[in-house]
Design an enzyme around this catalytic site. Structure first.
Site: not given
Ligand SMILES: Cc1ncc(COP(=O)(O)O)c(C=O)c1O
Ligand SMILES: Nc1c(O)cccc1C(=O)C[C@H](N)C(=O)O
Length: 404
Positions: A123, A193, A218-219, A363
């Site tokens: 990611f 992660d 938030y997922k 997805r």
């Molecule tokens: C594997 C992974 N790590 C981190 C994040 C996001 O990190 P953050 O909440 O800091 O935007 C996501 C999705 O947004 C993710 O899918």
């Molecule tokens: N955190 C997100 C956001 O602020 C906007 C749109 C998408 C996201 C996501 O969480 C993407 C997600 N982690 C992913 O796996 O694609």
């Protein structure tokens, strides 16, 4: 499977009552809970209580009435979902910020080990933050290699192996115990992660002897957009590692207002600034939903939902890029298609919300708490109709959205 067989699965589903705990819009089959989880029905009232009573009436007194302990209390609620002890998890900051803290702390363990190893296609924030973290530690560097080469890339200079347990795009899952053991045998610290894992598949950090982990809430944990993330530090590391973001909330005695920094014992040292209590209230409601849930039933239902959508994709002639072996994947399914963006948009027009991941992946997130087998089956039927009819090629599906 026939519709009757699908309905029989729903009739026997021990998680079926959970759906009523979520406020899902009519006419939508929501297959994007792996990006932003659905809204729990209790969240609105919890937020209203937070705003009117806790903030409005109790004012500053609320810090002594549950606020100051929220990061550790909520961490304790996440712990069982990731196979950790309650005193090994803390909630705060974003996943990105927690990655930074964990990486810099791990890079400071042994000056002879200066390399962070990770996977190409991880990611983006993981790789971006690692770039920033190595730039803060003299001599440190980031080595990004293809997925199949991460273990071979470990060497006497490796400080950390940083991997995402369930891949955000393909849903491929690493075998946590064996990868952790290999990293540690090479003398490296293992950083996982868990953003696409917690609440989606079984995670046993302590049993795998993991060192460090981060994840978002938030997922699958339904904490709301931008909900605070979490950090896990194995007990054996807790007094040896310290946060590079040495803020006052991580101080041993924040209200002594000292000039010098002294890290708090245990997980509190990983806090930096004041916890975002409005967001914490929403997250706590999402976490509380898990208290009564049979987690084994969640993992089993995830596998069953996946099989239903995999069969629909196969019938539509789509290429599935997610492993068929349930132990080797997470709780989403991804199909590769040259017109994946248009397919995603066409599905959304028909009420099936999934997402597109650049350049060619459709997805679909399969969240066992609030999706029925019938939902997933119906979404699969709609996907088949869209693919077979070719209607996704219509011009209106060509426009790219800013956030996908
Ligand atoms: C594997 C992974 N790590 C981190 C994040 C996001 O990190 P953050 O909440 O800091 O935007 C996501 C999705 O947004 C993710 O899918
Ligand atoms: N955190 C997100 C956001 O602020 C906007 C749109 C998408 C996201 C996501 O969480 C993407 C997600 N982690 C992913 O796996 O694609």
């Amino acid at each position: 499977m026939t519709r009757d067989e699908i309905d029989a699965l729903d009739a026997a589903d021990p998680l079926a009552p959970m759906r009523a705990r979520f406020a899902l819009p009519d006419g939508v089959i929501y297959l994007d809970g792996n990006s932003l989880g659905a809204l729990p029905r209790d969240t609105g009232a919890a937020m209203a209580d937070m705003v009117s009573r806790q903030w409005g009436d109790r004012l500053i007194r609320s810090w002594n009435e549950g606020w100051i302990d929220a990061p550790t209390r909520l961490g304790g609620k996440i712990a069982p979902l990731v196979g950790a002890a309650t005193d090994e998890v803390i909630v705060g900051d974003s996943t990105s910020a927690n990655l930074f803290k964990a990486l810099v702390a791990a890079l400071r363990i042994d000056p002879a080990r200066r390399v962070v190893v990770s996977e190409a296609g991880n990611f983006p924030t993981d790789l971006h933050v690692a770039e920033g973290a190595v730039a803060c530690v003299p001599g440190a560097m980031l080595k990004v290699v293809p997925r199949g080469e991460v273990l071979a890339a470990l060497g006497p200079d490796t400080a950390v192996l940083m991997l995402t347990h369930v891949h955000y795009k393909t849903a491929e899952r690493f075998d946590m115990p064996s990868v952790t053991a290999t990293a540690q045998a090479a003398g490296a610290v293992m950083l996982w992660d868990l953003s696409h894992s917690a609440g989606a598949v079984a995670v046993e950090l302590d049993a795998a002897n993991a060192d460090l982990a981060v994840g978002c809430t938030y997922k699958y944990l339904n904490g709301g957009p931008g909900a605070p993330a979490y950090l896990y530090v194995a007990r054996r590391w807790q007094e040896r590692l310290a946060s590079p973001l040495s803020g006052w909330m991580g101080h041993a005695a924040p209200f002594a207002f000292a000039d010098g920094y002294e890290p708090a014992p245990g997980m509190k040292r990983w806090l930096a600034g004041t916890p975002p209590m409005l967001a914490m209230a929403a997250l706590e409601t999402g976490l509380d939903l898990w208290a009564s849930v049979d987690r084994a039933a969640v993992w089993a239902k995830s596998a069953a939902l996946w099989r239903i959508m995999a069969a629909a994709g196969e019938a539509a002639g789509l290429e599935c890029v997610t492993p068929a072996d349930a132990a080797a994947r997470g709780s989403h399914i991804s199909f590769r298609h040259p017109d994946a963006h248009a397919l995603t948009q066409a599905l959304i027009e028909r009420g099936v919300i999934g997402d597109f991941r650049d350049p060619d992946v459709l997805r679909l997130g399969l969240t066992p708490l609030y999706l029925s087998h019938r939902d997933v089956w119906q979404a699969g039927e709609i996907l088949g109709e869209i693919v077979r009819s070719g209607m996704y090629r219509e011009e209106r599906f060509g426009e790219r959205l800013a956030v996908t």
